[in-house]
Scaffold this motif. Structure first.
Motif, PDB file in Angstrom:
ATOM      1  N   THR A 149       0.833  -1.205   0.000  1.00  0.00           N
ATOM      2  CA  THR A 149       0.000   0.000   0.000  1.00  0.00           C
ATOM      3  C   THR A 149       0.868   1.254   0.000  1.00  0.00           C
ATOM      4  O   THR A 149       0.436   2.306  -0.445  1.00  0.00           O
ATOM      5  N   VAL A 180      -4.075  -3.370  -5.045  1.00  0.00           N
ATOM      6  CA  VAL A 180      -4.653  -2.545  -6.106  1.00  0.00           C
ATOM      7  C   VAL A 180      -6.093  -2.990  -6.386  1.00  0.00           C
ATOM      8  O   VAL A 180      -6.402  -4.186  -6.353  1.00  0.00           O
ATOM      9  N   THR A 181      -6.935  -2.037  -6.637  1.00  0.00           N
ATOM     10  CA  THR A 181      -8.343  -2.332  -6.921  1.00  0.00           C
ATOM     11  C   THR A 181      -8.779  -1.586  -8.185  1.00  0.00           C
ATOM     12  O   THR A 181      -8.081  -0.674  -8.664  1.00  0.00           O
ATOM     13  N   GLU A 182      -9.944  -1.954  -8.663  1.00  0.00           N
ATOM     14  CA  GLU A 182     -10.523  -1.266  -9.814  1.00  0.00           C
ATOM     15  C   GLU A 182     -10.724   0.221  -9.497  1.00  0.00           C
ATOM     16  O   GLU A 182     -10.450   1.090 -10.332  1.00  0.00           O
ATOM     17  N   CYS A 185      -7.512   2.029  -9.754  1.00  0.00           N
ATOM     18  CA  CYS A 185      -7.155   2.177 -11.170  1.00  0.00           C
ATOM     19  C   CYS A 185      -7.856   3.401 -11.763  1.00  0.00           C
ATOM     20  O   CYS A 185      -7.223   4.225 -12.442  1.00  0.00           O
ATOM     21  N   TYR A 193      -7.284  -2.536 -14.786  1.00  0.00           N
ATOM     22  CA  TYR A 193      -6.852  -3.314 -13.625  1.00  0.00           C
ATOM     23  C   TYR A 193      -7.379  -4.723 -13.815  1.00  0.00           C
ATOM     24  O   TYR A 193      -8.523  -4.908 -14.260  1.00  0.00           O
ATOM     25  N   PRO A 195      -7.479  -8.668 -11.736  1.00  0.00           N
ATOM     26  CA  PRO A 195      -7.198  -9.266 -10.431  1.00  0.00           C
ATOM     27  C   PRO A 195      -6.214 -10.421 -10.455  1.00  0.00           C
ATOM     28  O   PRO A 195      -5.748 -10.852  -9.419  1.00  0.00           O
TER      29      PRO A 195
ATOM     30  N   GLN B 241      -6.215 -14.840  -1.097  1.00  0.00           N
ATOM     31  CA  GLN B 241      -7.566 -15.104  -1.583  1.00  0.00           C
ATOM     32  C   GLN B 241      -7.869 -16.593  -1.455  1.00  0.00           C
ATOM     33  O   GLN B 241      -6.979 -17.420  -1.573  1.00  0.00           O
ATOM     34  N   THR B 287     -10.503  -4.191   3.825  1.00  0.00           N
ATOM     35  CA  THR B 287      -9.342  -4.075   2.943  1.00  0.00           C
ATOM     36  C   THR B 287      -8.399  -2.978   3.437  1.00  0.00           C
ATOM     37  O   THR B 287      -8.775  -1.800   3.454  1.00  0.00           O
ATOM     38  N   ASN B 290      -7.742   0.300   1.575  1.00  0.00           N
ATOM     39  CA  ASN B 290      -8.785   1.331   1.586  1.00  0.00           C
ATOM     40  C   ASN B 290      -8.553   2.389   2.654  1.00  0.00           C
ATOM     41  O   ASN B 290      -9.268   3.394   2.694  1.00  0.00           O
ATOM     42  N   GLU B 298     -16.974   5.106   1.998  1.00  0.00           N
ATOM     43  CA  GLU B 298     -16.732   3.752   1.486  1.00  0.00           C
ATOM     44  C   GLU B 298     -16.072   2.880   2.562  1.00  0.00           C
ATOM     45  O   GLU B 298     -16.386   1.695   2.716  1.00  0.00           O
ATOM     46  N   GLN B 302     -17.669  -0.486   4.378  1.00  0.00           N
ATOM     47  CA  GLN B 302     -17.039  -1.802   4.433  1.00  0.00           C
ATOM     48  C   GLN B 302     -17.037  -2.327   5.877  1.00  0.00           C
ATOM     49  O   GLN B 302     -17.259  -3.513   6.122  1.00  0.00           O
TER      50      GLN B 302
END
Lengths: 210, 348
Positions: A149, A180-182, A185, A193, A195, B241, B287, B290, B298, B302
């Motif tokens: 991050t 990283v996330t959409e 991006c 982006y 996954p 994941q 996350t 975030n 947001e 979450q």
């Protein structure tokens, strides 16, 4: 010879077998581009699809990619002689301040498995290195990876550097990595982006063909 | 209720006064004591003071998890470690102990007491226990044996070694586990209430369930027994994941799992709660990235979504799914704590 055997050995990660079969195919006069497409790329496509579906995992992708590279090294001079060109040109790297490379390497392998030419800039890559390489080597796509991050912000620097250099409309920028996330991006103005590495390769092919 | 009572209820799968909360504040704590990352991660007094100062600043935190970085354990085998000014320490990737597949034979059981970093971590636990034992649960974070081995090799090569010579990797993993067994015993004796094992590889992000079982399940079972024999609890952390709850529960029998994504056999967090909520307490799953992107709203959503999905009936701690970003501000951690106190109140 049956090029499907090359694909199967590649999927099993049998590098020596793949190399031997590729050599046999060459010796039998099979055109290099056919060996590449029906043997190596076909095998990597299967691996990519299985990876996306969680049927195979990182170790299996790595040994398959190693097998692909063994076979591809034999084909490279022949493909050049045949005048076969890559389907696109990409430069890839882990962004400034980040030394993690396994995700970047997986994407690179998948890109090569799709027949793209990939310039690997390594890790800790400065924005100007991405931009200079893309401009000088005529890459259609820049792929940026980050695991942290604390370093993902450097992806925004690459996008800005492309604007500053006046090449933003000539090159697409993809981003990826664990944090990283959409949304990120979109926030930084990158083009795509994905996954996972397999999807990255599919999207890269689309972006290079535009 | 104090934090200890709240977490005890959480571990008993009972509703406390509110959802317990811990946004995995670790490296960021250095800011509160004005320390650089290298000092915070090598000096026990500074590190412990960082955690204690965080508790002072955020008295509603419900536990402490001592995730310093992932290269604490590999120090015992002489791995050269880089200490960047503003990042977590990491192995020198150009100079790793296991350079070649034959080098796994070099990895034998070692005496953890010769490792400065392990001894520093034990000292941190001792200092925290001296101040907050019995009031705030102290959870010592330890990288599992296969993870530790990967820091001595590098992940990419180790993954291929798993195909080329799995027995060599497995044998080295056992020697690492034997060393970790003595180390976690010392952490427990120093005052830790629980060991949180990072089982990075038990995840669909990395390897198959069968491969994890073959490579790390038995060493982890042995280590979990060591922890229980020392009167402490086992917890698991895995931010990959599609992590493997089932085989990890079978091998480790943890009291809680800290995770980021739903497990491989669940479509979402609600299903995870239904399937595993009576077997293991759940910690997560906001996350962490975030904390530095997106809007406050947001982030808040979450947090509340996680509470909605997993808090009913107890057995849920609101947390980030991995370490809170070390270079972020504390703002969103503060918001998470407030949400646990308000939206997460069981007794409204």
């Amino acid at each position: 010879m049956d090029l499907h055997q090359i694909s199967l050995k590649l999927q099993a990660g049998k590098a020596k077998d793949v190399k031997a079969l590729v050599q046999q195919a060459i010796d039998e006069g099979v055109p290099a581009h056919e060996i590449l497409e029906k043997g190596l790329v076909a095998g990597m496509n299967v691996i990519g699809e299985k990876f996306k579906n969680n049927e195979v995992f990182v170790p299996e992708v790595l040994v398959a990619a190693r097998a692909m590279n063994m076979g591809a090294s034999l084909l490279k001079p022949l493909l050049a002689a045949e005048g076969v060109k890559a389907t696109g040109k990409v430069c890839i790297g882990t962004v400034k301040g980040d030394l993690h490379d396994i995700g970047k390497n997986l994407v690179k392998m998948m890109l090569e498995g799709k027949g793209l030419e990939v310039i690997d800039l390594g890790t800790d890559v400065a924005p100007e290195t991405f931009i200079n390489t893309a401009r000088d080597e005529h890459c259609q796509l820049i792929c940026c990876s980050a695991l942290l991050t604390t370093t993902m912000g450097a992806m925004a620097d690459v996008v800005e550097a492309a604007k500053d250099a006046g090449i933003r409309d000539q090159v697409k920028i993809m981003v990826g990595g664990a944090p990283v996330t959409e949304a990120f991006c979109k926030q930084i103005g990158a083009d795509a982006y994905t996954p996972d590495a397999a999807t990255a390769a599919e999207v890269a092919v689309q972006l290079c063909s535009k | 209720m104090n934090a200890f009572e709240r977490v005890s209820a959480f571990l008993s799968h009972k509703e406390a006064d509110r959802v317990p909360v811990y946004p995995i504040l670790c490296g960021i704590n250095r800011k509160l004591v004005g320390a650089s990352y290298p000092v915070w991660s090598t000096d026990a007094e500074t590190c412990a003071n960082g955690f204690l100062k965080t508790l002072e600043e955020f008295p509603d935190l419900d536990c402490l998890v001592t995730l310093i970085d992932l290269s604490v354990e590999c120090d015992a085998w002489g791995q050269k470690i880089i200490f960047p000014e503003n990042e977590a320490a990491h192995p020198d990737y150009d100079n790793q102990v296991v350079q070649d597949i034959e080098d796994y034979a070099k990895i034998q059981k070692v005496d953890y007491r010769n490792s400065k970093r392990m001894m520093m971590h034990i000292d941190v636990i001792r200092r925290l226990a001296a101040k907050v034992k019995g009031k705030v649960p102290i959870v010592a974070f330890v990288f599992g044996p296969l993870g530790t081995l990967s820091m001595l090799r590098n992940q990419q090569d180790m993954y291929m070694d798993l195909y080329d010579d799995p027995d060599a990797v497995k044998e080295a993993t056992w020697h690492v586990a034997e060393t970790l067994s003595d180390y976690v015993g010392a952490l427990c004796d120093a005052g830790a209430d629980a060991i949180m094992w990072d089982t990075l590889f038990a995840s669909g992000s990395i390897m198959s369930k069968a491969m994890w079982k073959d490579m790390e399940a038995e060493p982890m079972a042995m280590l979990a027994k060591t922890v229980r024999d020392h009167g402490c609890m086992n917890m698991v952390h895995n931010c990959g994941q599609k992590i493997y709850f089932d085989v990890q529960i079978e091998a480790i029998d943890p009291v809680a799992i800290s995770f980021l994504f739903p497990p491989d056999d669940c479509a979402d967090y609600a299903e995870c709660k239904r399937k595993y909520g009576d077997k293991v307490a759940l910690i997560g799953c906001v996350t962490p990235a975030n904390a530095v992107i997106g809007t406050d709203e947001e982030w808040d959503k979450q947090c509340t979504d996680q509470i909605d999905a997993m808090a009913p009936g107890g057995g849920f701690m609101l947390a980030t799914g991995c370490e809170y970003p070390a270079n972020a501000t504390f703002d969103r951690a503060r918001r998470m704590i407030e949400i646990a106190k308000t939206y997460g109140a069981y007794q409204k």
